[in-house]
Scaffold this active site. Structure first.
Site, PDB file in Angstrom:
ATOM      1  N   TYR A   1       0.856  -1.301  -0.019  1.00 15.79           N
ATOM      2  CA  TYR A   1       0.049   0.101   0.167  1.00 15.79           C
ATOM      3  C   TYR A   1       0.973   1.209  -0.048  1.00 15.79           C
ATOM      4  CZ  TYR A   1      -4.253   2.486   1.202  1.00 15.79           C
ATOM      5  OH  TYR A   1      -5.378   3.525   1.122  1.00 15.79           O
TER       6      TYR A   1
ATOM      7  N   CYS B   1      -8.628  10.316   1.846  1.00 16.47           N
ATOM      8  CA  CYS B   1      -7.885   9.104   1.820  1.00 16.47           C
ATOM      9  C   CYS B   1      -6.511   9.250   1.415  1.00 16.47           C
ATOM     10  CB  CYS B   1      -8.636   8.190   0.852  1.00 16.47           C
ATOM     11  SG  CYS B   1     -10.321   7.605   1.596  1.00 16.47           S
ATOM     12  N   HIS B   2      -6.265  10.025   0.246  1.00 14.21           N
ATOM     13  CA  HIS B   2      -4.916  10.225  -0.202  1.00 14.21           C
ATOM     14  C   HIS B   2      -4.789  11.788  -0.548  1.00 14.21           C
ATOM     15  CE1 HIS B   2      -6.167   6.085  -1.180  1.00 14.21           C
ATOM     16  NE2 HIS B   2      -4.975   5.678  -0.315  1.00 14.21           N
ATOM     17  N   GLY B   3      -5.548  12.720  -0.281  1.00  9.97           N
ATOM     18  CA  GLY B   3      -5.207  13.929  -0.154  1.00  9.97           C
ATOM     19  C   GLY B   3      -5.557  14.624  -1.466  1.00  9.97           C
TER      20      GLY B   3
END
Lengths: 412, 184
Positions: free
Chosen positions: A292, B148-150
């Site tokens: 991940y 979540c991932h910006g």
């Protein structure tokens, strides 16, 4: 090989028609095993033991589980509260998954340390990687079944990985979902496949053991068995050692089951799935975290390749590169015992995987993003630069003439 | 062929090419047949008729004040309906000339400038971005922020910063009256 002999007429009648007893005699009793295996060689049989535990607990869980989005979460809670010993069976299954990965990771790093993937054990190693891939798929599918928040959003994020592929990406995702989002059709097919794949793994394990018995075990010295003095029969020496290992392992495993059953889990998965609200911080199960981190470490588009596609390709490449390891490692010497420099890089690589795992479990913020990117670069450099060069540059220590020679010298 | 030594063949090359033809055509027919038999199983995993039938959602816009937004469900996905303020619209049209990853003019993303309707699924990995509620972070560009991932989206739902590759997609919709829309 002396072959199987018995005075029992029924057994010999059967054995002439289906040589079960001969086969057991040949491959579980007489099977010549290096006399110098250390405890790192216990983890294959331990993993097989956990596979059986997972199959049995899984079969009993299914008797009380409902794979419908409106029932799944409650049926798991019912297993926990109402079904007799349901809590035990579920906690065994839940923690068993983490145990399976712990054991297999140790098994794989043992293999890296002692160079077990090198000729003639390349195919044995390949089958092992395929088992590992099947385990990752099974673990992912199983994590979706309780239909909690992490189940739902983990499934959403992972299935969306496939949308990164150009042109066909979105169609693949729709095909995986059976709809326009992760929903009831998705849960049903994941359940079906989660039940199927473990039996595929059993089949792969048979192939793995078949390959093992063809090329025989590697050993801590990394030199092949040359004569009778180098080997001992599998039974009773390693049957008893494997059983002892299972005893120790059970203490470790059951300590989690009884005293810290949710240690490896995420509290958010005890909230029923809600497609309208994403949890603030989605993390996959711990065993996927290094990959991940690799996925997330690509943040810039390169020419026409979007960052997302780069991340997905890198993540798959991180596993697929293992298939090429037998040729990327140019050293003829197997065991790190005789490779003083590789030994240090081995530990560096292990640390790198742990760092990536740590980064993968944290929110994507600085300085962790940069650390993750450096960790990813090092991961690939280990395989593509360090391993090929080291085999040529490093001067290995002299190898012993044989296993028995080395063992007897140590004793003297 | 191995048996040509024991069984005399009149003209071996003739026989061989005829056999090759039979072999290859059998393999070809078998392969096509297998693929044809496989397709129903693959296609059974695609959205079923009842799933496809749930393809429209009606939304009443009357109660949504400027600056407010609601989230509706369409095909199991959240759809963001935002009543944009004058400043939102001005910012979105001004940024048409900014550096955009997925270049689209604001005018092509709306039917009426005050109503922005986009699928609320981050184009990175499918999380639901924040920015619908009053207290939510709206990102650096006043639109949405995916935790979540910006990824940062602007007041036109366009991707401006972060790992997502594309703008929030605009679903097919039509105004069924001045204050109602049908999505899908």
């Amino acid at each position: 090989m002396s072959g199987f002999q018995t005075n029992n007429k029924v057994i010999s009648w059967l054995d002439e028609r289906l040589p079960i007893f001969s086969m057991m005699q040949h491959s579980a009793i007489e099977y010549p095993t290096p006399r110098n295996l250390n405890y790192w060689w216990n983890f294959g049989s331990l993993a097989a033991f956990v596979l059986v535990v997972m199959l049995l607990t899984g079969i009993f869980l299914v008797m009380n589980y409902s794979s419908h989005t409106s029932l799944a979460f409650d049926s798991v809670e019912r297993i926990m509260r109402d079904v007799n010993y349901g809590w035990l069976i579920r906690y065994l299954h839940m923690n068993g998954a983490s145990m399976f990965f712990i054991l297999v990771y140790i098994h794989m790093f043992r293999n890296l340390y002692y160079g077990s993937y090198k000729a003639p054990r390349e195919v044995l190693w390949w089958v092992g990687i395929i088992i590992y891939l099947a385990m990752m798929a099974t673990g992912f599918l199983g994590y979706v079944l309780p239909w909690g928040q992490m189940s739902f959003w983990g499934a959403t994020v992972i299935t969306n990985l496939f949308s990164a592929f150009p042109v066909v990406g979105q169609s693949i995702v729709t095909l995986l979902w059976g709809g326009f989002s992760v929903d009831n059709p998705t849960l049903n097919r994941f359940f079906s496949l989660h039940y199927l794949l473990p039996f595929v793994i059993v089949g792969l394990v048979v192939v793995h053991v078949w390959a093992l018995h063809t090329v025989r075990s590697n050993n801590p010295l990394g030199v092949e068995m040359k004569g009778e003095a180098d080997s001992i029969p599998f039974h009773p020496y390693y049957t008893i050692k494997d059983l002892f290992g299972i005893g120790l392992f059970l203490m470790f495993f059951l300590a989690f089951v009884f005293w810290a059953p949710n240690f490896f889990g995420e509290p958010d998965n005890y909230i029923p799935a809600n497609p309208m609200v994403t949890p603030p911080h989605i993390v996959p199960e711990w065993y996927y975290l290094p990959f991940y981190a690799i996925l997330r470490s690509f943040t810039m588009d390169l020419w026409i390749i979007p960052a997302k596609l780069q991340g997905v390709v890198a993540m798959f490449a991180a596993i697929l590169i293992l298939f090429f390891l037998p040729w990327l490692d140019t050293s003829k010497v197997r065991s790190a015992k005789f490779r003083p420099i590789y030994r240090q890089f081995f530990w560096l690589f292990l640390v790198d995987c742990l760092v990536l795992g740590y980064v993968g479990g944290k929110p994507a913020e600085e300085p962790l993003v940069t650390i993750g990117q450096l960790g990813t670069a090092y991961y690939f450099a280990h395989f593509l630069i360090i391993m090929p060069l080291l085999g040529k540059l490093e001067k290995p220590k002299p190898l012993p003439a044989s296993i028995s020679a080395a063992v007897l010298k140590e004793k003297a | 062929m191995a048996d040509s030594a024991t069984h005399a063949q009149p003209s071996s090359t003739d026989g061989q090419s005829r056999r090759d033809f039979l072999l290859y055509s059998t393999i070809a027919v078998g392969a096509v047949g297998t693929a044809a038999a496989l397709w129903p199983f693959v296609h059974s995993m695609n959205p079923a008729a009842d799933t496809l039938a749930l393809s429209t959602t009606d939304v009443d816009l009357a109660a949504i004040q400027p600056g407010q937004a609601i989230t509706v469900v369409w095909q199991g996905k959240p759809v963001f309906v935002r009543h944009r303020t004058e400043e939102d619209i001005a910012l979105a049209t001004k940024d048409d000339s900014a550096e955009l990853r997925d270049k689209m003019a604001d005018a092509t993303r709306v039917q009426k400038p005050e109503w922005l309707i986009v699928v609320g699924v981050c184009t990175h990995l499918g999380c639901v971005p924040l920015g619908q509620k009053a207290g939510d972070p709206k990102g650096d560009f006043g639109g949405w922020f995916c935790p979540c991932h910006g990824s940062h989206y602007d007041t036109s739902g366009r991707i401006r910063k972060g790992p997502a590759p594309l703008n929030l997609p605009v679903p097919k919709y039509s105004f069924t009256s001045d204050t109602t829309i049908r999505i899908g």
